[in-house]
Design an enzyme around this catalytic site. Sequence first.
Site, PDB file in Angstrom:
ATOM      1  N   ASP A  82       0.848  -1.189   0.000  1.00 63.77           N
ATOM      2  CA  ASP A  82       0.000   0.000   0.000  1.00 63.77           C
ATOM      3  C   ASP A  82       0.893   1.253   0.000  1.00 63.77           C
ATOM      4  O   ASP A  82       1.879   1.312   0.758  1.00 63.77           O
ATOM      5  CB  ASP A  82      -0.862  -0.057   1.276  1.00 63.77           C
ATOM      6  CG  ASP A  82      -1.921   1.020   1.335  1.00 63.77           C
ATOM      7  OD1 ASP A  82      -2.323   1.529   0.270  1.00 63.77           O
ATOM      8  OD2 ASP A  82      -2.364   1.334   2.462  1.00 63.77           O
ATOM      9  N   HIS A  83       0.564   2.231  -0.818  1.00 66.77           N
ATOM     10  CA  HIS A  83       1.315   3.496  -0.875  1.00 66.77           C
ATOM     11  C   HIS A  83       2.824   3.271  -0.998  1.00 66.77           C
ATOM     12  O   HIS A  83       3.609   3.859  -0.246  1.00 66.77           O
ATOM     13  CB  HIS A  83       1.056   4.358   0.372  1.00 66.77           C
ATOM     14  CG  HIS A  83      -0.347   4.866   0.474  1.00 66.77           C
ATOM     15  ND1 HIS A  83      -0.845   5.833  -0.366  1.00 66.77           N
ATOM     16  CD2 HIS A  83      -1.359   4.538   1.318  1.00 66.77           C
ATOM     17  CE1 HIS A  83      -2.115   6.076  -0.033  1.00 66.77           C
ATOM     18  NE2 HIS A  83      -2.448   5.299   0.969  1.00 66.77           N
ATOM     19  N   HIS A 181      -7.303  10.458   4.801  1.00 69.75           N
ATOM     20  CA  HIS A 181      -6.672   9.444   5.659  1.00 69.75           C
ATOM     21  C   HIS A 181      -6.666   9.930   7.108  1.00 69.75           C
ATOM     22  O   HIS A 181      -6.446  11.113   7.365  1.00 69.75           O
ATOM     23  CB  HIS A 181      -5.199   9.244   5.269  1.00 69.75           C
ATOM     24  CG  HIS A 181      -4.995   8.608   3.927  1.00 69.75           C
ATOM     25  ND1 HIS A 181      -4.544   9.296   2.843  1.00 69.75           N
ATOM     26  CD2 HIS A 181      -5.143   7.328   3.507  1.00 69.75           C
ATOM     27  CE1 HIS A 181      -4.424   8.472   1.804  1.00 69.75           C
ATOM     28  NE2 HIS A 181      -4.782   7.278   2.181  1.00 69.75           N
ATOM     29  N   ASN A 231      -9.720   0.767   1.894  1.00 66.00           N
ATOM     30  CA  ASN A 231      -8.513   0.754   2.719  1.00 66.00           C
ATOM     31  C   ASN A 231      -8.850   1.296   4.105  1.00 66.00           C
ATOM     32  O   ASN A 231      -9.490   2.345   4.227  1.00 66.00           O
ATOM     33  CB  ASN A 231      -7.433   1.639   2.087  1.00 66.00           C
ATOM     34  CG  ASN A 231      -6.806   1.003   0.876  1.00 66.00           C
ATOM     35  OD1 ASN A 231      -7.402   0.148   0.237  1.00 66.00           O
ATOM     36  ND2 ASN A 231      -5.599   1.420   0.548  1.00 66.00           N
TER      37      ASN A 231
HETATM   38  P1  13P Z   1      -7.598   5.287   7.269  1.00 68.35           P
HETATM   39  O1  13P Z   1      -6.401   5.194   8.175  1.00 68.35           O
HETATM   40  O2  13P Z   1      -8.218   6.654   7.266  1.00 68.35           O
HETATM   41  O3  13P Z   1      -8.596   4.213   7.572  1.00 68.35           O
HETATM   42  O4  13P Z   1      -7.075   5.061   5.767  1.00 68.35           O
HETATM   43  C1  13P Z   1      -6.341   3.908   5.481  1.00 68.35           C
HETATM   44  C2  13P Z   1      -5.814   3.964   4.091  1.00 68.35           C
HETATM   45  O5  13P Z   1      -6.365   4.588   3.219  1.00 68.35           O
HETATM   46  C3  13P Z   1      -4.598   3.174   3.799  1.00 68.35           C
HETATM   47  O6  13P Z   1      -4.205   3.274   2.469  1.00 68.35           O
END
Ligand code: 13P
Length: 394
Positions: A82-83, A181, A231
């Site tokens: 992720d990211h 986020h 996510n």
């Molecule tokens: P949150 O921490 O706001 O739930 O978002 C998680 C996220 O988007 C991880 O990629």
Amino acid sequence: MPLVNMKQMLEHAHRNGYAVGAFDLVSLDFLEGIITAAERCQAPVILSLAESHFDYFDFDLAMPAVVAAAERADVPVAIHLDHGHSLESAVHGINRGCNGVMVDASHLAFGENVAVTREVVEMARGCGVPVEGELGYVPGVEGEDAERHPGEIAYTSVEDARTFVQETGVDFLAVSIGTVHGRMQGEPRLDIARLQAIDEALGIPLVIHGGTGLSDQQFRRLIERGVSKINYYTALADAAGNRIAGNLGSDARGYTSLVKGVREAIADEVERCIRLWGGHGRAGEVLEQSEPWLPVEHLILYNVKGLDEAGVEAMMREGRRVLSGIPGVLAVDTGRAVKADAGYRYCWRIRFCHPAVIDSYREHPDHVRFADGLFRPVAGERISIDYQLFGDRA
Ligand code: 13P
């Protein structure tokens, strides 16, 4: 072995009107809590590892546990980077066992985002691994107060989304339609009409980042409009933190007393999400309709002419170094026959993450250079066979 192809998993969700949770994990408590909840609900699940969290745990140490948990689960599981920060991060993630990747170039100008994402897609295609791209900007930081990192939401436009998907070939698109986020005060305002237009224009699974803080009603509307992957992290971190704070209040001392119940708290929140997002009871259908994610052993048995033992070892050492960096290579092992009279004295055992790597590995310039320069000239006598592994590990 219920690691499955994430593209087929999300396409099932997209066709059937539910969303799979991609839960970011930062410890074994998270890993076990997420899997426990998915098994309790008989739901497909994505174990997600965000590069911004790699300060909190050692990714290379964690991945064998993540892969083992996925293989042991009785529900379909995918493992997602992720990211990711770069193409190199995506290669590293795949070579450690991720079977879905995202490199987040959403902060860059449109053309640069396209260029970076396209490179990731080209690399990942050679590994059979699907790719998520992000267009538009979802501000904030997972696990922190959203207000402290407000940034500016940049909404995804329908036209840009269409061009982006055509030019990059991404399998899933993360869109920015008002989520943030991290920990929010109050509900975010979502642009559902924009989401619907993007869904109609693209017809591929859409992803929402920043799941924490949305209401039940908002989640339902997102899923109705094409969101197939959500996510989610901050609410899990808060559930864990609240449990630890409660333990402190009861005079608990020592690590194990302080983290007591964290796994269950995470499992309860993951279960709530899975049921709300409609994934419960879907495990069987997803397993039936998705390819199992099975590695390939590329075996070479060979004899050497013109090198002494030290020379062979040096050649093997260089091979382990060079070949292990090629995208899709999970492991490179070298061996020597136990019996001196074996038909072939040496072996390579190279594990690929997917059959697609057989071709991309063969053509990769690092492989060509090593094979033509150091290996083939001395190993004329050899056999090479690719085996796809199957069956539960005993
Ligand atoms: P949150 O921490 O706001 O739930 O978002 C998680 C996220 O988007 C991880 O990629």
